[in-house]
Design an enzyme around this catalytic site. Sequence first.
Site, PDB file in Angstrom:
ATOM      1  N   ASN A   1      -6.128 -45.003  40.831  1.00 56.41           N
ATOM      2  CA  ASN A   1      -5.117 -45.978  40.400  1.00 56.41           C
ATOM      3  C   ASN A   1      -5.730 -47.356  40.630  1.00 56.41           C
ATOM      4  OD1 ASN A   1      -2.928 -47.602  39.983  1.00 56.41           O
ATOM      5  ND2 ASN A   1      -1.587 -46.568  41.451  1.00 56.41           N
TER       6      ASN A   1
ATOM      7  N   ARG B   1      -4.681 -43.483  36.334  1.00 58.12           N
ATOM      8  CA  ARG B   1      -3.355 -44.002  35.957  1.00 58.12           C
ATOM      9  C   ARG B   1      -3.564 -45.255  35.103  1.00 58.12           C
ATOM     10  NH1 ARG B   1       0.237 -48.151  39.063  1.00 58.12           N
ATOM     11  NH2 ARG B   1       2.081 -48.076  37.743  1.00 58.12           N
TER      12      ARG B   1
ATOM     13  N   HIS C   1       6.819 -46.683  34.871  1.00 62.68           N
ATOM     14  CA  HIS C   1       7.130 -45.639  35.852  1.00 62.68           C
ATOM     15  C   HIS C   1       7.330 -44.276  35.173  1.00 62.68           C
ATOM     16  CE1 HIS C   1       9.092 -48.768  38.745  1.00 62.68           C
ATOM     17  NE2 HIS C   1       7.855 -48.520  39.144  1.00 62.68           N
TER      18      HIS C   1
ATOM     19  N   ARG D   1      10.811 -59.624  41.505  1.00 62.83           N
ATOM     20  CA  ARG D   1      11.065 -59.805  40.059  1.00 62.83           C
ATOM     21  C   ARG D   1      12.557 -59.952  39.794  1.00 62.83           C
ATOM     22  NH1 ARG D   1       7.662 -54.587  38.212  1.00 62.83           N
ATOM     23  NH2 ARG D   1       6.542 -54.613  40.169  1.00 62.83           N
TER      24      ARG D   1
ATOM     25  N   GLU E   1       3.380 -39.368  41.899  1.00 65.11           N
ATOM     26  CA  GLU E   1       2.703 -39.669  40.634  1.00 65.11           C
ATOM     27  C   GLU E   1       1.272 -39.137  40.621  1.00 65.11           C
ATOM     28  OE1 GLU E   1       4.084 -43.918  39.318  1.00 65.11           O
ATOM     29  OE2 GLU E   1       4.652 -43.591  41.389  1.00 65.11           O
TER      30      GLU E   1
END
Length: 399
Positions: A7, A90, A180, A241, A385
Site C-alpha cells: 500500500n 492497493r 474504500h 475532512r 483490506e
Amino acid sequence: MLILVVNAGSSSLKYQLLNMDDESVLAKGNCDRIGIDGHVSHKTADGRTVDADCTFPTHTEAFQKLVEVLTTGDAAVIKSMDEISAVGHRIVQGAEVFDRPCLVTPEIIDQIDELRELAPVHNHAHALALRACSAVIPATTPQVVVFDTAFHQTMPPKAYMFGLPYEDYEKYHVRKYGFHGTSHRFVSAALAEAMGKDIKELKIVSCHLGNGSSITAVDGGKCVDTSMGFTPLDGLLMGTRCGAIDPSAVTYIADKHGFTPDEMSQYMNKKSGFLGVSGVSSDNRDLTAAAAEGNKRAQLAGDILAYQIQKYIGSYTAAMNGLDAVLFTGGIGENSWEVRENVCKNMEFFGIKIDEELNRQSRGKLIKLSTADSKVEVWIVPTNEELLIARDTLAVISQ
Ligand code: ADP
C-alpha cells in the site's frame, strides 16, 4: 503460497507478507518518510522487529529496503524474493478504466499514472511504487493491482452523476467514484457469511468509519450508492475532512480568505472535520474524551457525525427499498461504542434496536449487536483490506 501486499503513498510504503495457505500474516511494516529522509519499521509474526533510520530518496530505495528486511538480518522471514508468488498493490483511483483487479504491465502502470489528475495525492505515488517494485523484485514475479474504486463501478448513473453540465463528465470525468471499495466488499461479504445468508438476498448499509469515512449501500452484493464522491472528501464529516457541504460555501470562503484552489483544498482536507469543528483533535478518541469532559464543540462534532450517519442509513434504505443489516467497521466503527450508540439511538422507525450493554463491551471483533426483536441486524465487522487484496491477487494469477 506467499503474497506480498503493498500500500504505497507519496512518502510511505506499507506492506504485509501473507501466507495464503492459512491466510496468516508472516510480517508487516512500513518504509516511511520517502523523499524526506527515511525510516523502516518491520515486525514479524513471532515478534522480531527492525526499527531504523534510512535514506529513501525515492520509492526504489524504499523497495530495496523492504526486500532487505524480508530476506536478510534477524527479522528475515524468507531467504529470497523468489519465494513470493505475487505482489498485490492497493490503488486508490481506477476511475471508469478499471472495474476489477488486473495483472500489471508497463501499459497498466502508465494508465494508473494518467489517472493522477483524479487522485493527485495517490495515483502518481502508486505508479512510482509500481515502477520501483518492477525494478527490484524478480521479473518473473507477477504483480496485480486492486482498485479502491472498483467495487463502486456498479452504481447506476443516477447515483454517480452530479448536477453539472454533462460535457464536464465527458471531458473531465467529473462524477462520483467512491472509495474504500475493497473494505466495503470485504466486510459486506464477511457479514453475509456471519448471518448465514446469501449476499444476493441482502440489503446492507456498510459504515466504514476511520480517519477517512464512507458509507455504502450494498444491494445483493453490489454497490448501488456510496457517500464518498469524485474524491475522498465527500460525504461524512471525517478526522480533518469536511465531507459534503454546500458548494457555494467553498467559493465564498475561498473569496473571504483569498485562497487559491490548492489552499482551499488544504483547508477542506486538512483543517476541517473533527479537528475544525472541535478545535481539539482529528482523532476520535481525543474527541470522545473531550466531549465526556463537557467540551461543547467536541460534543457537537460527535453529534454531527452520528446525525449524518443516521441520514445516510435512512436515504440508503430508501435507495434499496429495504434494509436487512447495518455494519460498522474501520478504527471508529470497530472500536467506538459511543459512536455506534449515538447512531443506533432513535432508529426504531427503521427497525434498528441494539443491545446497549453488549455494544458497550464490544470492540474489534465480529459480533451481532442488535436485539432478537430488532428488524434490522446490526453488526461490528472488522475490515481487512490487505487480506482481500491478497485473495484478489491470488485469484488473478490463478486465472
Ligand atoms: P484510517 O482511515 O487512517 O485507516 P483507522 O481506520 O485506523 O483510520 O481509524 C482511525 C480512527 O479510529 C481514529 O479517529 C481513532 O481515534 C479511532 N479509534 C481507534 N481506536 C479506537 C478506540 N479504541 N476507541 C475509539 N476510537 C478509536
